[in-house]
Each structure stands twice: as structure tokens, then as C-alpha cells.
Design an enzyme around this catalytic site. Structure first.
Site, PDB file in Angstrom:
ATOM      1  N   LYS A 112       0.796  -1.237   0.000  1.00 38.71           N
ATOM      2  CA  LYS A 112       0.000   0.000   0.000  1.00 38.71           C
ATOM      3  C   LYS A 112       0.830   1.290   0.000  1.00 38.71           C
ATOM      4  CE  LYS A 112      -3.498  -0.860  -0.572  1.00 38.71           C
ATOM      5  NZ  LYS A 112      -3.933  -1.491  -1.867  1.00 38.71           N
ATOM      6  N   SER A 203      -5.045   2.601   4.522  1.00 37.30           N
ATOM      7  CA  SER A 203      -5.125   2.096   3.154  1.00 37.30           C
ATOM      8  C   SER A 203      -5.285   0.572   3.145  1.00 37.30           C
ATOM      9  CB  SER A 203      -3.855   2.494   2.395  1.00 37.30           C
ATOM     10  OG  SER A 203      -3.815   1.889   1.146  1.00 37.30           O
ATOM     11  N   LYS A 333      -6.420   1.001  -6.995  1.00 36.30           N
ATOM     12  CA  LYS A 333      -5.315   1.847  -6.499  1.00 36.30           C
ATOM     13  C   LYS A 333      -5.817   3.283  -6.468  1.00 36.30           C
ATOM     14  CE  LYS A 333      -2.447  -1.695  -7.153  1.00 36.30           C
ATOM     15  NZ  LYS A 333      -1.617  -2.387  -6.208  1.00 36.30           N
ATOM     16  N   GLY A 334      -5.677   3.901  -5.306  1.00 35.02           N
ATOM     17  CA  GLY A 334      -6.187   5.264  -5.149  1.00 35.02           C
ATOM     18  C   GLY A 334      -7.598   5.223  -4.609  1.00 35.02           C
ATOM     19  N   HIS A 337     -10.501   6.756   1.256  1.00 36.32           N
ATOM     20  CA  HIS A 337     -10.351   6.233   2.629  1.00 36.32           C
ATOM     21  C   HIS A 337     -11.476   6.739   3.521  1.00 36.32           C
ATOM     22  CE1 HIS A 337      -5.709   5.737   2.049  1.00 36.32           C
ATOM     23  NE2 HIS A 337      -6.420   4.998   1.245  1.00 36.32           N
TER      24      HIS A 337
HETATM   25  N1  LIG Z   1       0.173   7.133  -9.435  1.00 38.35           N
HETATM   26  C1  LIG Z   1      -0.541   6.437  -8.558  1.00 38.35           C
HETATM   27  N2  LIG Z   1      -1.748   5.927  -8.893  1.00 38.35           N
HETATM   28  C2  LIG Z   1      -2.461   5.219  -7.984  1.00 38.35           C
HETATM   29  N3  LIG Z   1      -2.052   4.974  -6.715  1.00 38.35           N
HETATM   30  C3  LIG Z   1      -0.861   5.468  -6.350  1.00 38.35           C
HETATM   31  C4  LIG Z   1      -0.060   6.219  -7.243  1.00 38.35           C
HETATM   32  N4  LIG Z   1       1.057   6.595  -6.588  1.00 38.35           N
HETATM   33  C5  LIG Z   1       0.967   6.118  -5.355  1.00 38.35           C
HETATM   34  N5  LIG Z   1      -0.194   5.436  -5.192  1.00 38.35           N
HETATM   35  C6  LIG Z   1      -0.606   4.801  -3.946  1.00 38.35           C
HETATM   36  O1  LIG Z   1      -0.435   3.403  -4.098  1.00 38.35           O
HETATM   37  C7  LIG Z   1      -1.265   2.808  -3.111  1.00 38.35           C
HETATM   38  C8  LIG Z   1      -1.389   1.332  -3.405  1.00 38.35           C
HETATM   39  O2  LIG Z   1      -0.130   0.792  -3.078  1.00 38.35           O
HETATM   40  P1  LIG Z   1       0.374  -0.573  -3.666  1.00 38.35           P
HETATM   41  O3  LIG Z   1       0.299  -0.543  -5.139  1.00 38.35           O
HETATM   42  O4  LIG Z   1       1.699  -0.844  -3.083  1.00 38.35           O
HETATM   43  O5  LIG Z   1      -0.708  -1.577  -3.118  1.00 38.35           O
HETATM   44  S1  LIG Z   1      -0.563  -3.172  -3.020  1.00 38.35           S
HETATM   45  O6  LIG Z   1       0.105  -3.459  -1.769  1.00 38.35           O
HETATM   46  O7  LIG Z   1       0.139  -3.643  -4.198  1.00 38.35           O
HETATM   47  O8  LIG Z   1      -1.979  -3.628  -2.977  1.00 38.35           O
HETATM   48  C9  LIG Z   1      -2.552   3.581  -3.222  1.00 38.35           C
HETATM   49  O9  LIG Z   1      -3.203   3.494  -1.969  1.00 38.35           O
HETATM   50  P2  LIG Z   1      -4.766   3.789  -1.798  1.00 38.35           P
HETATM   51  O10 LIG Z   1      -4.907   5.263  -2.070  1.00 38.35           O
HETATM   52  O11 LIG Z   1      -5.100   3.454  -0.410  1.00 38.35           O
HETATM   53  O12 LIG Z   1      -5.509   2.958  -2.780  1.00 38.35           O
HETATM   54  C10 LIG Z   1      -2.082   4.991  -3.569  1.00 38.35           C
HETATM   55  O13 LIG Z   1      -2.127   5.857  -2.483  1.00 38.35           O
END
Ligand SMILES: Nc1ncnc2c1ncn2[C@@H]1O[C@H](COP(=O)(O)OS(=O)(=O)O)[C@@H](OP(=O)(O)O)[C@H]1O
Length: 378
Positions: A112, A203, A333-334, A337
């Protein structure tokens, strides 16, 4: 001509009749030898010039030579306009010594903190090739499948390319660390992306809730998001992470996963720090180019990423790719929350502060969220 006559007389007759004499034959042989020698020397010289100066080959000969597209010269794949990859024809794979290999760089974690975006962005670098599977999870849940299975799920790499794999669960697993130590070469590098531990905890909770809804109602992500919003109980998160006396539970995964120091310590017991790059995930979210440039240096690939390759997508709320193809991260992703009680937020910050202090000592880095007191908005 009478063959019984002395040689001089035979030559005399011969001259009169225009037939070559012995003298002429001798001279002729010497000439032919000399001409032959000149021709051989000329051929050698011309081919030498042609080899060292290909532009010296006559235009008619050049047309039969195959012109290899520049982008095929040191790679194993061709990228379609939509971003998908296709293997090059066999002859280029042989020419570029393409084969499936163990990864040169592993993104160990952490969950995350943007590992998905890191993979999607880095994979567009011409010298970087990620595994076919988004997450191999070989050193955790797929270890029984054997090392050949692991190599098979990699994409072929040319000799100058860097093969990569990301499985964010590795970071939390002492088994993964030991297995990596025994199975991967001592030149393997590791990337760990860390982010604001309070935001990371929320997250992971949000993501797990969404998965539970998907499983329970057998719905896709979009429908699950609607259900999550409708059935959202504001105290769900707070109840999950606090004890009845209001203390933060330090035995639930979403909390322990944000105590980065203890995991870093266990990895540093097995590997020298020089093999790790600890990346600031909050910085990556807001300024992907800076972090990608840092990674380029660490994995020793030519400079490629600049601001023209990305754009900020207002609807998504994050940076997306604009080159070589347009792409935002998928909808898991994104995530939005849930709002969290201020007192609980304060307690989380207090809990993580001590761990973050240790993290910055172990990594020799001062991360964004530590400088701005975990940010005003989480
Ligand atoms: N460019 C871009 N687009 C979308 N999301 C982005 C980006 N950069 C960073 N993030 C942050 O990445 C979080 C998800 O992290 P991971 O990809 O490591 O998640 S996972 O562990 O593989 O499920 C995700 O967390 P959440 O916002 O909670 O969904 C984002 O905050």
C-alpha cells in the site's frame, strides 16, 4: 614449325607465324601472376574497406542487407500502442541473447505504499523488464513451485536489460528473506518503498474491506466500492485497531506492517545496506519523476524518466503515464479512505513516531511524513 629444330630457330619461326615463343610464354606467365596478385590484393583491400566502413559498400549491395529497427537492437519485446508487450521474432531474440533469468532487482515492499504504480511506471523504461505476473510471490506462497517456475514467470531479458519482480509481501516475511539469501545471486538489489505509516494502515484496512465485500457479494471492484460507501460504519476502523481500553492494538497486521524498523532490521541482518534503496513513497506519489530518477541511478540504467512522460489526472487524483502510452493505475489503487477519528489518528502518530525514528536511523533517510508531522490530511 619443325619440332626437330634447335630452340632459337623454333622461336624464329614462331615469331614469324605470330605464335608465342618460350620467352613470350615466360613473360606471359609472369604477367598473369602479377595481375593475379594485384587482383587478390585489390579484393582483400576492398573487402577490408567495406567491413570497416559499411557506408563504402555500393548502394546496390546495401539494399539486400536487412535494416534492423533501432528499438530492436538491445531488447526482446516490441510494445504495442496500447502498452502491451509482444516478443520479437526469434532471430532478434537470438541476436540480443534474450532469455528468462532470475531477477536482478526485487521490489520487496511495502504493501500500500505505491508498489503497483512503481511497477507500471518503471516497466516503461527500455532497459527494465518486469515479470509477466504482477506479483510473483515466489519466496512466500509459491515457494513450493520451485525455482524453475520462478524463472519461467519472468519475461526474457537481453544482456543489457534489468529484470525485475515486485511482491510487496516479501518485506514482512523472514522466510522470504532467508530464501532470497539462499536462492538469488549476491548481486541482486532490493527496493523498498515506505510511506506515511498512518495513511498506509488506513489504506490496507480499506483495501481489505473492499476485498471482503467483493468476496461476500460476488461483485466487481466498482460495485464493491458502492456497497462499501453505503454500508460504511464510521467506527469500524477505530474498533478494529483499538482495545476496549482505547489503546492501539499492536498485534494486528495492518498496524505491525507499518512498524518498518523491525522488518528493515531483520533484512539488514542478512544483507548489506548497499544492496537496498529505501524509497520515499509519499514523495513518489507527488513527484514520481524525482523518485524514478533515484531508482535509475540505483539499478544503473540510463536516464529516461522526465516530466513529459507523466500527467496529473484530476479525476484519478494521482499521476498517470502520458508516454509511451496513456495509462492510470486501475481502480483498486487510489481508493477513497474512510474518515478516521482525530483521537485515534493522534494515537497512531504517537505509536509510529518511535518506529519512524528507528527507520530513519537504519535507512539513513529522513522521509517526507516525518518532516511534516505526518501531514495535515491523511
Ligand atoms: N500514481 C498512482 N496511482 C495510484 N495509486 C498510487 C499512485 N502513486 C501512489 N499510489 C498509492 O499506491 C497505493 C497502493 O499501493 P500498492 O500498489 O503498493 O498496493 S498493493 O500493496 O500492491 O496492494 C494507493 O493506496 P490507496 O490510495 O489506499 O488505494 C495509492 O495511495
Amino acid at each position: 614449325m619443325n619440332l626437330g629444330e634447335p630452340q632459337e630457330m623454333q622461336d624464329d619461326h614462331a615469331m614469324k607465324l605470330g605464335v608465342p615463343t618460350k620467352f613470350h610464354r615466360k613473360v606471359g606467365m609472369t604477367n598473369r601472376f602479377a595481375i593475379g596478385l594485384v587482383l587478390v590484393t585489390l579484393t582483400f583491400s576492398l573487402s577490408f574497406i567495406a567491413l570497416s566502413h559499411p557506408e563504402a559498400i555500393p548502394a546496390r549491395q546495401q539494399t539486400v542487407r536487412e535494416v534492423i529497427p533501432k528499438e530492436y537492437l538491445s531488447t526482446c519485446h516490441r510494445r504495442h500502442e496500447d502498452g502491451s508487450l509482444a516478443l520479437l521474432p526469434e532471430k532478434y531474440l537470438t541476436m540480443n541473447e534474450c532469455k528468462k533469468r532470475l531477477p536482478d532487482v526485487v521490489v520487496l515492499g511495502t504493501k500500500k505504499c505505491g508498489t503497483g504504480a512503481l511497477r507500471v511506471f518503471l516497466d516503461t523504461h527500455p532497459n527494465v523488464v518486469f515479470s509477466k505476473r504482477a506479483e510473483a510471490k515466489f519466496f512466500t506462497q509459491n515457494y513450493k513451485k520451485g525455482i524453475d517456475w520462478y524463472v519461467q514467470i519472468m519475461r526474457p531479458t537481453a544482456t543489457g536489460q534489468v529484470g525485475m519482480e515486485k511482491s510487496p509481501g516479501y518485506f514482512f516475511s523472514s522466510d522470504a528473506a532467508k530464501r532470497i539469501k539462499s536462492d538469488l545471486p549476491p548481486t541482486t538489489k532490493f527496493i523498498v518503498i515506505l510511506c506515511n505509516p498512518v495513511r498506509r494502515t488506513i489504506s490496507e484496512f480499506t483495501f481489505e474491506q473492499l476485498n471482503k465485500i467483493k468476496e461476500k457479494y460476488k461483485v466487481d471492484t466498482e460495485e464493491a466500492k458502492v456497497i462499501a460507501k453505503r454500508t460504511f460504519n464510521s467506527s469500524k476502523f477505530e474498533k478494529y485497531i483499538t482495545t476496549s481500553s482505547g489503546r492501539i492494538r499492536t498485534n494486528v497486521d495492518i498496524i505491525t506492517h507499518s512498524m518498518y524498523d523491525k522488518y528493515i532490521l531483520s533484512w539488514l541482518k542478512l544483507f548489506p545496506r548497499s544492496r537496498f534503496l529505501f524509497v520515499d513513497g509519499d514523495n513518489f506519489t507527488h513527484n514520481p519523476v524525482a523518485v524514478l530518477n533515484e531508482i535509475e541511478q540505483f539499478i544503473e540504467v540510463p536516464h529516461y524518466f522526465n516530466s513529459s512522460r507523466f500527467y496529473f489526472d484530476k479525476e484519478k487524483g494521482f499521476f498517470c503515464l502520458s508516454e509511451p502510452f496513456k495509462q492510470c493505475l486501475r481502480s483498486t489503487k487510489g481508493l477513497e479512505h474512510p474518515p478516521v477519528d482525530r483521537t485515534v489518528l493522534r494515537k497512531l502518530k504517537e505509536l509510529f513516531k518511535a518506529h519512524d525514528f528507528a527507520t530513519s536511523i537504519l535507512t539513513l533517510k529522513n522521509f517526507t511524513w516525518m518532516k511534516n508531522d505526518y501531514g495535515s490530511k491523511i
